[in-house]
Design an enzyme around this catalytic site. Structure first.
Site, PDB file in Angstrom:
ATOM      1  N   ASP A  31       0.810  -1.224   0.000  1.00 13.15           N
ATOM      2  CA  ASP A  31       0.000   0.000   0.000  1.00 13.15           C
ATOM      3  C   ASP A  31       0.841   1.271   0.000  1.00 13.15           C
ATOM      4  O   ASP A  31       0.348   2.338  -0.332  1.00 13.15           O
ATOM      5  CB  ASP A  31      -0.839   0.050   1.287  1.00 13.15           C
ATOM      6  CG  ASP A  31      -2.089  -0.788   1.201  1.00 13.15           C
ATOM      7  OD1 ASP A  31      -2.589  -0.977   0.088  1.00 13.15           O
ATOM      8  OD2 ASP A  31      -2.549  -1.253   2.257  1.00 13.15           O
TER       9      ASP A  31
HETATM   10  C1  BGC Z   1      -0.473   0.001   5.705  1.00 14.86           C
HETATM   11  C2  BGC Z   1       0.003   1.226   6.365  1.00 14.86           C
HETATM   12  C3  BGC Z   1      -0.362   2.444   5.570  1.00 14.86           C
HETATM   13  C4  BGC Z   1      -1.791   2.440   5.120  1.00 14.86           C
HETATM   14  C5  BGC Z   1      -2.033   3.557   4.149  1.00 14.86           C
HETATM   15  C6  BGC Z   1      -1.926   0.126   5.405  1.00 14.86           C
HETATM   16  O1  BGC Z   1      -2.387  -0.983   4.760  1.00 14.86           O
HETATM   17  O2  BGC Z   1      -0.180  -1.091   6.520  1.00 14.86           O
HETATM   18  O3  BGC Z   1       1.382   1.160   6.560  1.00 14.86           O
HETATM   19  O4  BGC Z   1      -0.118   3.576   6.320  1.00 14.86           O
HETATM   20  O5  BGC Z   1      -2.154   1.219   4.576  1.00 14.86           O
HETATM   21  O6  BGC Z   1      -3.025   3.312   3.245  1.00 14.86           O
HETATM   22  O1  IFM Z   2      -1.192  -5.395   1.513  1.00 13.59           O
HETATM   23  C1  IFM Z   2      -1.429  -4.518   2.566  1.00 13.59           C
HETATM   24  C2  IFM Z   2      -2.703  -4.904   3.211  1.00 13.59           C
HETATM   25  O2  IFM Z   2      -3.789  -4.866   2.318  1.00 13.59           O
HETATM   26  C3  IFM Z   2      -2.995  -4.025   4.407  1.00 13.59           C
HETATM   27  N1  IFM Z   2      -1.907  -4.028   5.317  1.00 13.59           N
HETATM   28  C4  IFM Z   2      -0.634  -3.704   4.752  1.00 13.59           C
HETATM   29  C5  IFM Z   2      -0.283  -4.527   3.539  1.00 13.59           C
HETATM   30  C6  IFM Z   2       1.009  -4.023   2.916  1.00 13.59           C
HETATM   31  O3  IFM Z   2       0.933  -2.672   2.622  1.00 13.59           O
END
Ligand code: BGC
Ligand code: IFM
Length: 817
Positions: free
Chosen positions: A487
């Protein structure tokens, strides 16, 4: 260092001292009423939605970290001494302390001043209420004159508003106390449909419902003035902070034990009553009374507890194994399966790290979670898939998140995380392999939840592939969009609004960043589609999807190959990410795992090389880090990934979710020892021995473990709600043990350590129990398979005739071929 031990017989983790490195949580409830509970009774409960229907107030990022929950105080009249048998919140030094976190139950017990007390917390199946069963025993040889105070602080339902909108919510709180029951009625005026009740099997000596009367304006939960004094004041809350405190008397002869049951419940007036009572604006208290009568009886509580145990027995018994490794056994048979069910229920909403008011359900998260629970609750998995698919867009793309209550996609987060739609394919295929329910593909499912747009689920899958094919970049690789699995790898130039916490704009109108990871994933998903089409007898689609995979594979092995490993991506300027030519972020774990899982590079040595690079550059004693070297500064053209200091989160931590991809990849190359070695590095039960370093619960996976560049390497964060749970379950059961559902039957093809001599498993698959006995007869992974004593030529066990209850399978591993 350990803070407790596993009791595998009772399926509990037993914490033997209260001062664990962090609050260690468990979950209560598995249907509609849920709670989080820490080992010192902190936490909260909610009905269906952690944000909108929260019963107990809880303040995140608090000091101390975990304060507020289901607290009981005991007070000795003779001395005025008071304590909490759960240690918190009074924190008196207790003579003994244990917390048993079990499957849907938590039992906290202690002794102090010759009094032993035990509180069992659980949610009965089929009920929207929680039980706290207090047992107090007088161990002295003189009588004990005790008072108990059981307390909750009520959340004013909407947890977000509750934590922010004080000009309003100091005025709305309302309660009613009638016949030994405290009713929390806030919101009944405008909604007239829900309320909470808090009551006890023992007569109330007194009560409080206004926090300030109970605690005192300047006291905390550690020293409530009413407890210090030994008397509640029968306060009625008008606004401010409604609480429920029940004071009862416990006079115990020497050796005498007493049981008191407390109930906290959620109740809704049915719609028609809501309507009728509009004028009266009343809550229908009489609806709660039969439940109160039932569950304040010891026998009923005991049988509800047994029912709960049976429910979990039935789920877990679908897959039980005995391997030579106690950690693997414990995780597969108990804790990993349990964590998978919790991620099914919670998605990423409510934990010690997720506030319950943040994001809803993730498209990518929930599709992957399914891999870990589909064998336990296939019917519910089916419904989940249909809900998720309905948030897919007509383009084949998908909303990144959707709201569980409305089941609608979340516009604010958007839809261009370009890996998202492919996960639906993997998830639907996993469901059909498990159940054989190909009928699900004919279910009519809408796009973007729009009535009239319904098309068969199979078409949703086709559009998912189409979406990727229509979005490729200069190298022919799939465009990454906002991000792929990672992400935080934000390679495109999206204008960020002023005030956003991190910026993702480069000022260039970027659209061309490409993902090698999605390239690999497309190959994997296209293979799955081809296999599915074959199962359906659809030759045209078999050819089409095989061609999709065959076309993408050479693009990945040319533009996606760096020489020693797979590259990660191309940024918006066309420069490689995850290449030896980069200053930082030279190698990433994700494309190594995804490409090898897709079968890319298995024949030409690239897979072997990529995994060697993983071992050399990314593997650590605490697991495999996500990238290396971590980014040491913020880069606009890389985005959020570089907002984290090296070694944390998506920038160089052991992002546990990805480690099983490498374990699976190692099995694809036949490396059972290596795969299991990686399994053990992040296995919670193994890491229990270093709990002081790991810090989060030793019975469940955390999302991240600080990586080798982090000052706190080995320290885990964000436990419980993570895709790590499902993927590790898949890696150990389907690849290392090799017990893998396929469209045409259960396959048994282990790639486990050379030293393992024997594994047995009992697996319910499509209503048939498979008794599997695996024996190592020599080195290597070649198998010979016998079904009911007869040798078969493939590792896939043919489906037995209808009505068969049990199939006996013998597998000899390391057979000379
Ligand atoms: C991630 C975070 C991030 C967030 C932002 C999550 O899935 O683990 O590190 O800040 O998404 O969209
Ligand atoms: O792949 C993502 C997931 O969808 C949500 N937690 C963090 C992961 C890596 O960014």
């Amino acid at each position: 260092m350990r803070y407790g031990y596993f009791d595998d017989k009772t399926r509990e983790y037993v914490i033997t001292r209260p001062d664990t490195p962090l609050p260690w949580f468990n979950y209560l409830g598995c249907e509609e009423y849920f709670g989080l509970i820490s080992h010192t009774a902190g936490g909260y409960s909610f009905y269906k939605d952690a944000r909108l229907r929260r019963l107990i107030r809880y303040r995140y990022n608090n000091a101390p970290m975990d304060i507020g929950g289901r607290y009981i105080y005991l007070r000795d009249k003779a001395t005025g001494t008071y304590w909490s048998p759960t240690w918190m919140p009074v924190r008196r030094q207790l003579d003994t302390f244990t917390c048993r976190h079990g499957i849907g139950t938590t039992t906290i017990a202690s002794t102090f001043v010759g009094i032993s007390a035990e509180v069992l917390y659980f949610v009965p199946m089929g009920q929207n209420l929680e039980i706290w069963r207090l047992r107090v025993k007088n161990l002295r040889d003189t009588p004990a004159n005790l008072m108990s105070f059981a307390s909750v602080e009520f959340c004013l339902w909407d947890a977000n508003d509750d934590a922010t909108n004080f000009q309003r919510n100091y005025n709305v709180g309302e309660v009613e106390v009638l016949d030994n029951v405290i009713y929390h009625k806030t919101e009944y005026r405008e909604r007239r449909n829900h309320f909470a009740y808090f009551t006890s099997s023992a007569p109330m000596k007194a009560f409080d419902t206004q926090r300030e009367n109970f605690l005192g304006v300047f006291n905390g939960w550690d020293s409530p003035q009413a407890v210090a004094k030994g008397a509640c004041s029968n306060s009625i809350a008008h606004g401010w902070a409604p609480v429920g405190v029940i004071q009862s008397e416990l006079i115990l002869a020497p050796g005498e034990e007493r049981e008191v049951i407390f109930l906290l419940g959620y109740m809704e007036n049915p719609n028609e009553e809501k309507f009728e009572d509009q004028a009266k604006q009343v809550i229908n208290k009489s609806r709660a009374l039969p439940l109160i009568k039932q569950f304040t009886q010891a026998g009923e509580v005991q049988s509800a507890l047994e029912n709960l145990h049976h429910y979990w027995d039935a789920l877990f018994s679908r897959f039980q194994v005995t391997t030579p490794d106690e950690h693997a056994n414990r995780m597969i048979n108990i804790w990993n399966a349990y964590q998978c069910m919790v991620t099914f229920n919670m998605s990423r909403s409510a934990s010690g790290f997720e506030t319950g008011i943040g994001r809803g359900m993730g498209f990518r998260d929930s599709t992957q979670d399914l891999f870990g629970f589909v064998h336990m609750v296939p019917e519910r998995a089916r419904q989940r898939l249909l809900d998720i698919a309905a948030t897919q867009l007509e383009t084949g793309g998908a909303y990144h998140q959707y709201q569980p209550l409305t089941k609608r996609g979340n516009d604010a987060v958007g839809s261009n995380f370009n890996d998202d739609p492919l996960w639906l394919i993997l998830s639907v295929c996993a469901y059909i392999k498990e159940t054989g329910d190909r009928g699900v593909l004919d279910e009519l499912v809408s796009y973007d939840s729009k009535p009239g747009s319904e098309q068969p689920l199979y078409e949703h899958l086709q559009r998912a592939i189409q979406y990727i094919l229509e979005r490729t970049g200069p190298h022919g690789l799939p465009l990454i969009g906002r991000a792929d699995w990672n992400d935080c790898l934000n390679l495109n130039c999206f204008s960020s609004e002023p005030g956003e916490s991190f910026q993702t704009t480069t000022g260039k109108d970027g659209k061309v960043a490409e993902s090698v990871f999605i390239g690999g994933m497309l190959v994997l998903a296209a293979h799955e589609m081809a296999e599915l089409a074959d199962y359906l007898g659809n030759k045209k689609d078999v050819d089409f999807y095989n061609k999709v995979a065959a076309d993408m594979e050479p693009i990945v092995t040319s533009h996606g190959w760096d020489g020693e490993w797979f590259r990660r991506a191309y940024d918006d300027y066309g420069n490689p990410v995850g290449s030896a030519t980069c200053k930082e972020g030279q190698i990433f774990i994700e494309p190594q795992g995804m490409c090898v899982m897709a079968g890319i590079g298995l024949k030409d040595g690239k897979a072997e090389k990529a995994l060697q690079s993983v071992e050399k550059r990314l593997a650590t004693e605490h697991g495999i880090v996500v990238n290396n070297p971590g980014y040491t500064q913020y880069y606009l053209h890389l985005g959020e990934i570089s907002s984290y200091p090296p070694g944390y989160k998506e920038n160089g931590s052991v992002f546990c979710h990805t480690n099983p991809w490498i374990m699976i990849s190692e099995t694809k190359l036949g490396h059972g020892d290596k795969a299991f070695d990686y399994y053990k590095r992040i296995c919670p039960s193994v890491r229990e021995a270093i709990s002081e370093v790991h810090r989060t619960e030793p019975y469940v996976y955390a999302q991240t473990i600080a990586g080798k560049e982090a000052p706190t390497k080995g320290e885990a964060k964000n436990s419980w709600l993570t895709g790590t749970a499902a993927w590790n379950f898949v890696a150990i059961t389907q690849y290392i043990l090799g017990i893998r559902p396929t469209f045409t039957g259960l396959s048994v093809q282990p790639v486990f350590p050379e030293s393992w001599k024997e594994v047995t498993a009992s697996r319910l698959f499509r209503d048939v129990k498979y008794d599997i006995h695996i024996q190592r007869v020599g080195p290597g992974n070649a198998v010979e398979t016998f079904v009911e004593g007869r040798k078969i030529e493939t590792p896939v066990i043919p489906l037995p005739p209808p009505g068969t209850a049990c199939v006996k399978v013998e597998v000899k591993v390391g057979s000379p071929k």
